[in-house]
Design a protein around this motif. Structure first.
Motif, PDB file in Angstrom:
ATOM      1  N   ASP A   1       0.815  -1.215   0.000  1.00 46.44           N
ATOM      2  CA  ASP A   1       0.000   0.000   0.000  1.00 46.44           C
ATOM      3  C   ASP A   1       0.850   1.268   0.000  1.00 46.44           C
ATOM      4  OD1 ASP A   1      -2.267  -1.578   0.008  1.00 46.44           O
ATOM      5  OD2 ASP A   1      -2.708  -1.265   2.148  1.00 46.44           O
ATOM      6  N   GLN A   2       2.046   1.186   0.594  1.00 42.60           N
ATOM      7  CA  GLN A   2       2.939   2.341   0.626  1.00 42.60           C
ATOM      8  C   GLN A   2       3.685   2.522  -0.697  1.00 42.60           C
ATOM      9  OE1 GLN A   2       2.766   4.450   3.302  1.00 42.60           O
ATOM     10  NE2 GLN A   2       1.185   2.956   3.829  1.00 42.60           N
ATOM     11  N   GLY A   3       3.605   1.521  -1.572  1.00 40.94           N
ATOM     12  CA  GLY A   3       4.334   1.577  -2.836  1.00 40.94           C
ATOM     13  C   GLY A   3       5.805   1.220  -2.680  1.00 40.94           C
ATOM     14  N   TRP A   4       6.146   0.570  -1.568  1.00 37.23           N
ATOM     15  CA  TRP A   4       7.524   0.189  -1.314  1.00 37.23           C
ATOM     16  C   TRP A   4       7.851  -1.113  -2.031  1.00 37.23           C
ATOM     17  CZ3 TRP A   4       7.014   0.965   4.669  1.00 37.23           C
ATOM     18  CH2 TRP A   4       6.943   2.332   4.950  1.00 37.23           C
ATOM     19  N   ASN A   5       9.124  -1.339  -2.319  1.00 37.03           N
ATOM     20  CA  ASN A   5       9.586  -2.560  -2.958  1.00 37.03           C
ATOM     21  C   ASN A   5       9.983  -3.576  -1.895  1.00 37.03           C
ATOM     22  OD1 ASN A   5       9.449  -1.782  -5.772  1.00 37.03           O
ATOM     23  ND2 ASN A   5      11.064  -0.326  -5.272  1.00 37.03           N
ATOM     24  N   PRO A   6       9.325  -4.736  -1.870  1.00 34.10           N
ATOM     25  CA  PRO A   6       9.668  -5.743  -0.863  1.00 34.10           C
ATOM     26  C   PRO A   6      10.946  -6.489  -1.224  1.00 34.10           C
ATOM     27  CG  PRO A   6       7.796  -6.455  -2.196  1.00 34.10           C
ATOM     28  CD  PRO A   6       8.167  -5.094  -2.663  1.00 34.10           C
ATOM     29  N   ALA A   7      11.629  -6.933  -0.200  1.00 34.97           N
ATOM     30  CA  ALA A   7      12.829  -7.758  -0.358  1.00 34.97           C
ATOM     31  C   ALA A   7      12.896  -8.708   0.836  1.00 34.97           C
ATOM     32  CB  ALA A   7      14.082  -6.895  -0.419  1.00 34.97           C
ATOM     33  N   VAL A   8      13.542  -9.839   0.627  1.00 33.35           N
ATOM     34  CA  VAL A   8      13.700 -10.845   1.678  1.00 33.35           C
ATOM     35  C   VAL A   8      15.183 -11.059   1.908  1.00 33.35           C
ATOM     36  CG1 VAL A   8      13.239 -13.245   2.318  1.00 33.35           C
ATOM     37  CG2 VAL A   8      11.517 -11.951   1.046  1.00 33.35           C
ATOM     38  N   GLU A   9      15.586 -11.098   3.180  1.00 30.07           N
ATOM     39  CA  GLU A   9      16.971 -11.373   3.565  1.00 30.07           C
ATOM     40  C   GLU A   9      16.976 -12.416   4.671  1.00 30.07           C
ATOM     41  OE1 GLU A   9      19.041  -7.036   2.721  1.00 30.07           O
ATOM     42  OE2 GLU A   9      18.556  -7.570   4.774  1.00 30.07           O
TER      43      GLU A   9
ATOM     44  N   ASN B   1      11.801   2.109   0.344  1.00 28.87           N
ATOM     45  CA  ASN B   1      11.086   3.316  -0.055  1.00 28.87           C
ATOM     46  C   ASN B   1      11.886   4.007  -1.158  1.00 28.87           C
ATOM     47  OD1 ASN B   1      10.155   6.006  -0.219  1.00 28.87           O
ATOM     48  ND2 ASN B   1       9.446   5.956   1.906  1.00 28.87           N
ATOM     49  N   ASN B   2      11.343   4.039  -2.365  1.00 29.90           N
ATOM     50  CA  ASN B   2      12.036   4.664  -3.494  1.00 29.90           C
ATOM     51  C   ASN B   2      12.247   6.160  -3.298  1.00 29.90           C
ATOM     52  OD1 ASN B   2      12.316   2.357  -5.005  1.00 29.90           O
ATOM     53  ND2 ASN B   2      10.445   2.684  -6.174  1.00 29.90           N
ATOM     54  N   PHE B   3      11.279   6.823  -2.684  1.00 33.83           N
ATOM     55  CA  PHE B   3      11.345   8.272  -2.544  1.00 33.83           C
ATOM     56  C   PHE B   3      12.486   8.691  -1.621  1.00 33.83           C
ATOM     57  CE2 PHE B   3      10.004  12.283  -0.545  1.00 33.83           C
ATOM     58  CZ  PHE B   3       9.960  13.089  -1.679  1.00 33.83           C
ATOM     59  N   THR B   4      12.589   8.062  -0.457  1.00 30.97           N
ATOM     60  CA  THR B   4      13.625   8.446   0.515  1.00 30.97           C
ATOM     61  C   THR B   4      14.916   7.652   0.332  1.00 30.97           C
ATOM     62  OG1 THR B   4      12.825   6.861   2.158  1.00 30.97           O
ATOM     63  CG2 THR B   4      11.913   9.103   2.251  1.00 30.97           C
ATOM     64  N   GLN B   5      14.899   6.669  -0.584  1.00 31.01           N
ATOM     65  CA  GLN B   5      16.079   5.825  -0.824  1.00 31.01           C
ATOM     66  C   GLN B   5      16.546   5.158   0.472  1.00 31.01           C
ATOM     67  OE1 GLN B   5      17.703   5.422  -4.112  1.00 31.01           O
ATOM     68  NE2 GLN B   5      15.608   6.043  -4.518  1.00 31.01           N
ATOM     69  N   SER B   6      15.594   4.614   1.203  1.00 34.99           N
ATOM     70  CA  SER B   6      15.904   3.979   2.481  1.00 34.99           C
ATOM     71  C   SER B   6      14.915   2.843   2.727  1.00 34.99           C
ATOM     72  CB  SER B   6      15.809   5.001   3.619  1.00 34.99           C
ATOM     73  OG  SER B   6      14.476   5.465   3.740  1.00 34.99           O
ATOM     74  N   GLN B   7      15.119   2.164   3.839  1.00 41.53           N
ATOM     75  CA  GLN B   7      14.169   1.129   4.236  1.00 41.53           C
ATOM     76  C   GLN B   7      12.979   1.802   4.905  1.00 41.53           C
ATOM     77  OE1 GLN B   7      15.928  -1.893   6.692  1.00 41.53           O
ATOM     78  NE2 GLN B   7      17.439  -2.464   5.170  1.00 41.53           N
TER      79      GLN B   7
END
Length: 118
Positions: free
Chosen positions: A42-50, A100-106
């Motif tokens: 919903d936030q438009g963030w890109n998910p990743a798994v580590e 978060n693409n906008f802030t370039q952070s998690q």
């Protein structure tokens, strides 16, 4: 005012270590995990798994499970990748990240599967 609780977390005891906010709570149910993934989407963030071994959880390096899922909005696919990582690495902690693409952070990071402690 009630007494504050001291969590007996020690480096010498891997089973006691706390590594992020949700680690002080009981493990999330499948429905609760799904809600967290839906929030990331919903936030438009890109998910990743580590993932990482429990003895290395305090290190800054975690292994990336495949590449981040750029633009993925299917909650079940995201959870499927997290579960696949957990099945391939059953003794490791597995965390889900929302970049978060906008802030370039998690935007968020949470351990969703806990590995076996020593």
């Amino acid at each position: 005012m009630s007494e504050m609780q001291d969590y007996k977390s020690r480096l010498s005891d891997p089973g006691s270590r706390k590594f992020e906010t949700f680690s002080y709570l009981p493990a999330m149910s499948k429905d609760e995990m799904k809600k967290q993934v839906q929030y990331i989407v919903d936030q438009g963030w890109n998910p990743a798994v580590e993932h990482t071994e429990p003895e290395h959880l305090m290190d800054s390096y975690w292994y990336m499970w495949k590449l981040p899922m750029f633009g993925e909005t299917d909650v079940d696919k995201i959870l499927g990748e997290a579960e696949a990582c957990h099945k391939a690495n059953p003794n490791n902690h597995v965390r889900l990240i929302g970049y978060n693409n906008f802030t370039q952070s998690q935007g968020t990071s949470m351990v969703i599967y806990r590995g076996k402690t020593v």
